[in-house]
Design an enzyme around this catalytic site. Structure first.
Site, PDB file in Angstrom:
ATOM      1  N   TYR A 126      -3.584  -6.960  -7.137  1.00 17.22           N
ATOM      2  CA  TYR A 126      -2.370  -6.145  -7.054  1.00 17.22           C
ATOM      3  C   TYR A 126      -1.223  -6.925  -6.423  1.00 17.22           C
ATOM      4  O   TYR A 126      -0.093  -6.900  -6.919  1.00 17.22           O
ATOM      5  CB  TYR A 126      -2.634  -4.855  -6.270  1.00 17.22           C
ATOM      6  CG  TYR A 126      -3.612  -3.923  -6.950  1.00 17.22           C
ATOM      7  CD1 TYR A 126      -3.549  -3.689  -8.323  1.00 17.22           C
ATOM      8  CD2 TYR A 126      -4.603  -3.275  -6.226  1.00 17.22           C
ATOM      9  CE1 TYR A 126      -4.447  -2.836  -8.943  1.00 17.22           C
ATOM     10  CE2 TYR A 126      -5.504  -2.417  -6.846  1.00 17.22           C
ATOM     11  CZ  TYR A 126      -5.422  -2.204  -8.203  1.00 17.22           C
ATOM     12  OH  TYR A 126      -6.307  -1.359  -8.821  1.00 17.22           O
ATOM     13  N   GLU A 147      -4.287   6.917 -10.457  1.00 13.81           N
ATOM     14  CA  GLU A 147      -5.499   7.392  -9.784  1.00 13.81           C
ATOM     15  C   GLU A 147      -6.588   6.329  -9.834  1.00 13.81           C
ATOM     16  O   GLU A 147      -7.227   6.052  -8.824  1.00 13.81           O
ATOM     17  CB  GLU A 147      -5.998   8.691 -10.419  1.00 13.81           C
ATOM     18  CG  GLU A 147      -7.248   9.254  -9.803  1.00 13.81           C
ATOM     19  CD  GLU A 147      -7.069   9.680  -8.340  1.00 13.81           C
ATOM     20  OE1 GLU A 147      -8.095   9.751  -7.640  1.00 13.81           O
ATOM     21  OE2 GLU A 147      -5.939   9.923  -7.888  1.00 13.81           O
ATOM     22  N   PHE A 184     -19.709   1.266  -7.618  1.00 10.69           N
ATOM     23  CA  PHE A 184     -19.101   0.082  -7.004  1.00 10.69           C
ATOM     24  C   PHE A 184     -18.531   0.416  -5.625  1.00 10.69           C
ATOM     25  O   PHE A 184     -18.632  -0.376  -4.695  1.00 10.69           O
ATOM     26  CB  PHE A 184     -18.008  -0.480  -7.916  1.00 10.69           C
ATOM     27  CG  PHE A 184     -17.215  -1.595  -7.295  1.00 10.69           C
ATOM     28  CD1 PHE A 184     -17.741  -2.876  -7.218  1.00 10.69           C
ATOM     29  CD2 PHE A 184     -15.939  -1.373  -6.795  1.00 10.69           C
ATOM     30  CE1 PHE A 184     -17.007  -3.917  -6.642  1.00 10.69           C
ATOM     31  CE2 PHE A 184     -15.203  -2.394  -6.218  1.00 10.69           C
ATOM     32  CZ  PHE A 184     -15.738  -3.674  -6.145  1.00 10.69           C
ATOM     33  N   GLY A 216     -12.114 -10.230 -15.278  1.00 12.78           N
ATOM     34  CA  GLY A 216     -11.704 -11.629 -15.343  1.00 12.78           C
ATOM     35  C   GLY A 216     -11.252 -12.075 -16.712  1.00 12.78           C
ATOM     36  O   GLY A 216     -11.060 -13.271 -16.945  1.00 12.78           O
ATOM     37  N   GLN A 217     -11.058 -11.127 -17.623  1.00 11.70           N
ATOM     38  CA  GLN A 217     -10.676 -11.471 -18.987  1.00 11.70           C
ATOM     39  C   GLN A 217      -9.321 -10.882 -19.380  1.00 11.70           C
ATOM     40  O   GLN A 217      -9.006 -10.782 -20.560  1.00 11.70           O
ATOM     41  CB  GLN A 217     -11.771 -11.013 -19.956  1.00 11.70           C
ATOM     42  CG  GLN A 217     -13.108 -11.698 -19.651  1.00 11.70           C
ATOM     43  CD  GLN A 217     -14.196 -11.287 -20.604  1.00 11.70           C
ATOM     44  OE1 GLN A 217     -14.010 -11.324 -21.811  1.00 11.70           O
ATOM     45  NE2 GLN A 217     -15.337 -10.896 -20.067  1.00 11.70           N
ATOM     46  N   GLY A 232      -7.637  -5.859 -16.798  1.00 12.07           N
ATOM     47  CA  GLY A 232      -6.929  -5.193 -15.703  1.00 12.07           C
ATOM     48  C   GLY A 232      -5.437  -5.480 -15.743  1.00 12.07           C
ATOM     49  O   GLY A 232      -4.618  -4.569 -15.565  1.00 12.07           O
ATOM     50  N   SER A 233      -5.067  -6.729 -15.979  1.00  8.97           N
ATOM     51  CA  SER A 233      -3.644  -7.096 -16.055  1.00  8.97           C
ATOM     52  C   SER A 233      -2.952  -6.362 -17.195  1.00  8.97           C
ATOM     53  O   SER A 233      -1.819  -5.894 -17.048  1.00  8.97           O
ATOM     54  CB  SER A 233      -3.483  -8.602 -16.256  1.00  8.97           C
ATOM     55  OG  SER A 233      -3.983  -9.298 -15.143  1.00  8.97           O
TER      56      SER A 233
END
Length: 159
Positions: free
Chosen positions: A131, A83, A26, A93-94, A97-98
């Site tokens: 973020y 890191e 990515f 989007g699900q 990450g949050s």
């Protein structure tokens, strides 16, 4: 999507390495990953533990990770460095990450750190927005400075 966040185990390192390689692709550096599963097991679970890793699991599959390690700020004191926070493309989007970021923040808070810091590529606007929406300050006036292995050798050979 049901997500479980847990501490990584040695047997998770193949999935962790897969996610690291997905991130490298990515970030347009697919050949840059040198670390191996053996390195990750040694460094994350060995005698000298160098990092702590959380994994996000959905339906018995690792779909994300957050890898952190301790640092020390001469201005603030104890710090945790994030890191990488990686979510596989199909799980973005699900809320993965949050949930991972919340886990890292709780981890740092429990350790009593004064700051949690990390880097983000200046072109990764979705990550920057994510973020910032979670209260992070993206310090665009700072540049990351590194010496790679060759740079270290060259430096030492020239002093």
């Amino acid at each position: 999507m049901t997500i479980e966040i847990r501490d990584a185990r040695p047997e998770d390192m193949p999935a962790v390495l897969r996610l690291v390689k997905e991130l490298a692709t990515f970030e347009k550096e697919p050949e840059a990953v040198e670390v191996t599963e053996t390195d990750l097991v040694r460094d994350g679970f060995g005698e000298k533990k160098r990092f702590h890793c959380f994994v996000a699991e959905s339906q018995d599959e690792v779909v994300g990770l957050a890898l952190v390690y301790p640092r020390y700020s001469t201005w603030k004191g104890p710090v945790v460095h994030l890191e990488d926070l990686i979510v596989t493309e199909k799980a973005r989007g699900q809320g993965v990450g949050s949930t991972l970021l919340a886990t890292v923040v709780k981890y740092g808070h429990d350790l009593g750190v004064k700051r949690i810091s990390w880097e983000v590529l200046d072109w990764n606007e979705p990550a920057i927005k994510f973020y910032e929406s979670n209260g992070a300050v993206v310090m665009r006036d700072w540049d990351v400075v590194q010496l790679d292995e060759n740079g270290i050798e060259n430096y030492l050979n020239n002093i």
